[in-house]
Enzyme design. Sequence first.
Site, mmCIF file in Angstrom:
data_model
loop_
_atom_site.group_PDB
_atom_site.id
_atom_site.type_symbol
_atom_site.label_atom_id
_atom_site.label_comp_id
_atom_site.label_asym_id
_atom_site.label_seq_id
_atom_site.Cartn_x
_atom_site.Cartn_y
_atom_site.Cartn_z
ATOM 1 N N ARG A 224 -64.102 92.979 66.120
ATOM 2 C CA ARG A 224 -63.435 94.278 66.086
ATOM 3 C C ARG A 224 -64.276 95.244 65.262
ATOM 4 O O ARG A 224 -64.821 94.867 64.208
ATOM 5 C CB ARG A 224 -62.048 94.161 65.455
ATOM 6 C CG ARG A 224 -60.984 93.637 66.385
ATOM 7 C CD ARG A 224 -60.627 94.617 67.507
ATOM 8 N NE ARG A 224 -59.575 94.118 68.376
ATOM 9 C CZ ARG A 224 -59.775 93.434 69.508
ATOM 10 N NH1 ARG A 224 -60.992 93.153 69.910
ATOM 11 N NH2 ARG A 224 -58.749 93.031 70.241
ATOM 12 N N HIS A 272 -66.873 97.834 74.631
ATOM 13 C CA HIS A 272 -65.815 96.835 74.425
ATOM 14 C C HIS A 272 -65.624 96.007 75.708
ATOM 15 O O HIS A 272 -64.534 95.942 76.274
ATOM 16 C CB HIS A 272 -64.496 97.512 74.026
ATOM 17 C CG HIS A 272 -63.516 96.548 73.402
ATOM 18 N ND1 HIS A 272 -62.705 96.860 72.345
ATOM 19 C CD2 HIS A 272 -63.224 95.258 73.692
ATOM 20 C CE1 HIS A 272 -61.958 95.820 72.013
ATOM 21 N NE2 HIS A 272 -62.257 94.822 72.836
HETATM 22 P P1 NDP Z 1 -59.130 82.920 66.521
HETATM 23 O O1 NDP Z 1 -57.854 83.303 65.886
HETATM 24 O O2 NDP Z 1 -59.193 81.655 67.321
HETATM 25 O O3 NDP Z 1 -60.280 82.823 65.404
HETATM 26 C C1 NDP Z 1 -60.407 83.725 64.367
HETATM 27 C C2 NDP Z 1 -61.410 83.162 63.381
HETATM 28 O O4 NDP Z 1 -61.607 84.113 62.329
HETATM 29 C C3 NDP Z 1 -60.895 81.873 62.700
HETATM 30 O O5 NDP Z 1 -61.954 80.957 62.521
HETATM 31 C C4 NDP Z 1 -60.402 82.380 61.346
HETATM 32 O O6 NDP Z 1 -60.421 81.406 60.319
HETATM 33 C C5 NDP Z 1 -61.414 83.471 61.072
HETATM 34 N N1 NDP Z 1 -60.880 84.413 60.098
HETATM 35 C C6 NDP Z 1 -59.805 85.236 60.200
HETATM 36 N N2 NDP Z 1 -59.615 85.907 59.062
HETATM 37 C C7 NDP Z 1 -60.592 85.508 58.218
HETATM 38 C C8 NDP Z 1 -60.912 85.820 56.879
HETATM 39 N N3 NDP Z 1 -60.195 86.691 56.166
HETATM 40 N N4 NDP Z 1 -61.970 85.202 56.313
HETATM 41 C C9 NDP Z 1 -62.697 84.290 57.010
HETATM 42 N N5 NDP Z 1 -62.442 83.943 58.295
HETATM 43 C C10 NDP Z 1 -61.392 84.550 58.875
HETATM 44 O O7 NDP Z 1 -59.594 84.155 67.405
HETATM 45 P P2 NDP Z 1 -60.554 84.168 68.676
HETATM 46 O O8 NDP Z 1 -61.765 83.383 68.372
HETATM 47 O O9 NDP Z 1 -59.783 83.821 69.893
HETATM 48 O O10 NDP Z 1 -60.904 85.742 68.773
HETATM 49 C C11 NDP Z 1 -61.579 86.388 67.717
HETATM 50 C C12 NDP Z 1 -61.552 87.893 67.905
HETATM 51 O O11 NDP Z 1 -62.456 88.293 68.921
HETATM 52 C C13 NDP Z 1 -60.229 88.492 68.357
HETATM 53 O O12 NDP Z 1 -59.322 88.614 67.291
HETATM 54 C C14 NDP Z 1 -60.653 89.828 68.909
HETATM 55 O O13 NDP Z 1 -60.598 90.789 67.886
HETATM 56 C C15 NDP Z 1 -62.097 89.599 69.334
HETATM 57 N N6 NDP Z 1 -62.292 89.704 70.784
HETATM 58 C C16 NDP Z 1 -63.139 90.676 71.267
HETATM 59 C C17 NDP Z 1 -63.375 90.779 72.613
HETATM 60 C C18 NDP Z 1 -64.332 91.772 73.152
HETATM 61 O O14 NDP Z 1 -64.393 91.978 74.371
HETATM 62 N N7 NDP Z 1 -65.138 92.409 72.326
HETATM 63 C C19 NDP Z 1 -62.717 89.898 73.585
HETATM 64 C C20 NDP Z 1 -61.880 88.902 72.974
HETATM 65 C C21 NDP Z 1 -61.679 88.827 71.623
HETATM 66 P P3 NDP Z 1 -59.554 80.048 60.398
HETATM 67 O O15 NDP Z 1 -60.239 79.210 61.469
HETATM 68 O O16 NDP Z 1 -59.647 79.454 59.075
HETATM 69 O O17 NDP Z 1 -58.158 80.464 60.821
HETATM 70 C C1 OXD Z 2 -59.364 90.939 73.160
HETATM 71 C C2 OXD Z 2 -60.254 92.011 73.581
HETATM 72 O O1 OXD Z 2 -58.877 90.953 72.027
HETATM 73 O O2 OXD Z 2 -60.523 92.135 74.793
HETATM 74 O O3 OXD Z 2 -59.125 90.034 73.980
HETATM 75 O O4 OXD Z 2 -60.751 92.760 72.742
#
Ligand code: NDP
Ligand code: OXD
Length: 309
Positions: A224, A272
Amino acid sequence: MALLFKSDFERGDAWLRAFAEQAPGLEIRLWPEVGRPEDIDYALVWGAPEGMLARLPNLKAIFSIGAGVDHLARDPELPADVPLVRMVEDGLTAGMTEFVVMSVLMHHRFMLDYARQQRETLWREIPQIAAEDRRVGILGLGVLGQAAAEALKPFGFPLAGWSRSPKQLAGIESFHGAEGLPRLLARSDILVNLLPHTPATERILEATAFAALPRGAALISVGRGATVDESALLEALESGQIGAATLDVFHREPLPPEHPFWRHPRVIVTPHAAAMTMPKTATRAVVENIRRLEQGLAPHNLVDLSRGY
Ligand code: NDP
Ligand code: OXD
């Protein structure tokens, strides 16, 4: 049973076809044609106006069309007692995996430099660096971060990741928590940002974080935009501390035409578009969770709003 569908994207037809095939008994209503609000059992949403969900009194669950739920968490009227489910589905994971692998390889193999050389009709070979000498670090070792890491393994890059909680993953050096971040950064020649936007991750990539990277590191930011301090990134690009960046997410989207990222010679901008939720595979995930909820089971991929993801 009725599901209200609200998306910013013009892909309603594909979703309707997928639901008709996979859950023929489920009535789909396309926002803003809500009908009687009390009929709605489930909502599948992206870009819902504030207060929209609060006006559905019998909601059993809210499904986010995206993996990120920041678009919902910022609604001050989001019903706190209704389960919120984020999107985890094979099509989205595959898309993000492709994008991350492509971007890592592009930076690893100097494609920005070769594109510039082509514009200058310059025939010059840049010395290749072995993958084993290029360290890749991934911020966020969740569903998408782990899938990207797995796909990068066969190339031989030394891999590491950072998460909130400790992880033990074969072949991936894992760091966690505040003290783990500078250690992860210090060993990342290519940094992939796959963090969700939460209060704890807001502008987590700022001047100090960029300074902790090896000089000339590449940044691939696909989580993000709000997790990156864009002014600090521009400064790091100007000074050469960051050598190149692929940016898919921004503070303001669409990225304003006057934004310097658009024309920066060391930046690749994508709108995006790193990964899209695919209606056919995503509907499978939603239908399976509705089945679970109807049986009184907890849905998969429930969001913990106290953490924000
Ligand atoms: P998940 O919830 O599976 O993973 C999030 C990861 O971030 C976890 O490993 C989590 O840690 C870590 N995390 C969250 N907060 C913190 C913190 N404060 N400090 C350290 N680590 C942290 O999400 P996804 O992998 O499914 O997706 C990740 C993000 O990708 C989405 O939230 C979205 O914003 C973005 N996205 C973007 C897209 C695009 O087209 N650009 C498409 C899809 C998603 P822990 O494992 O310990 O919980
Ligand atoms: C998502 C994205 O969060 O597309 O899946 O950004």
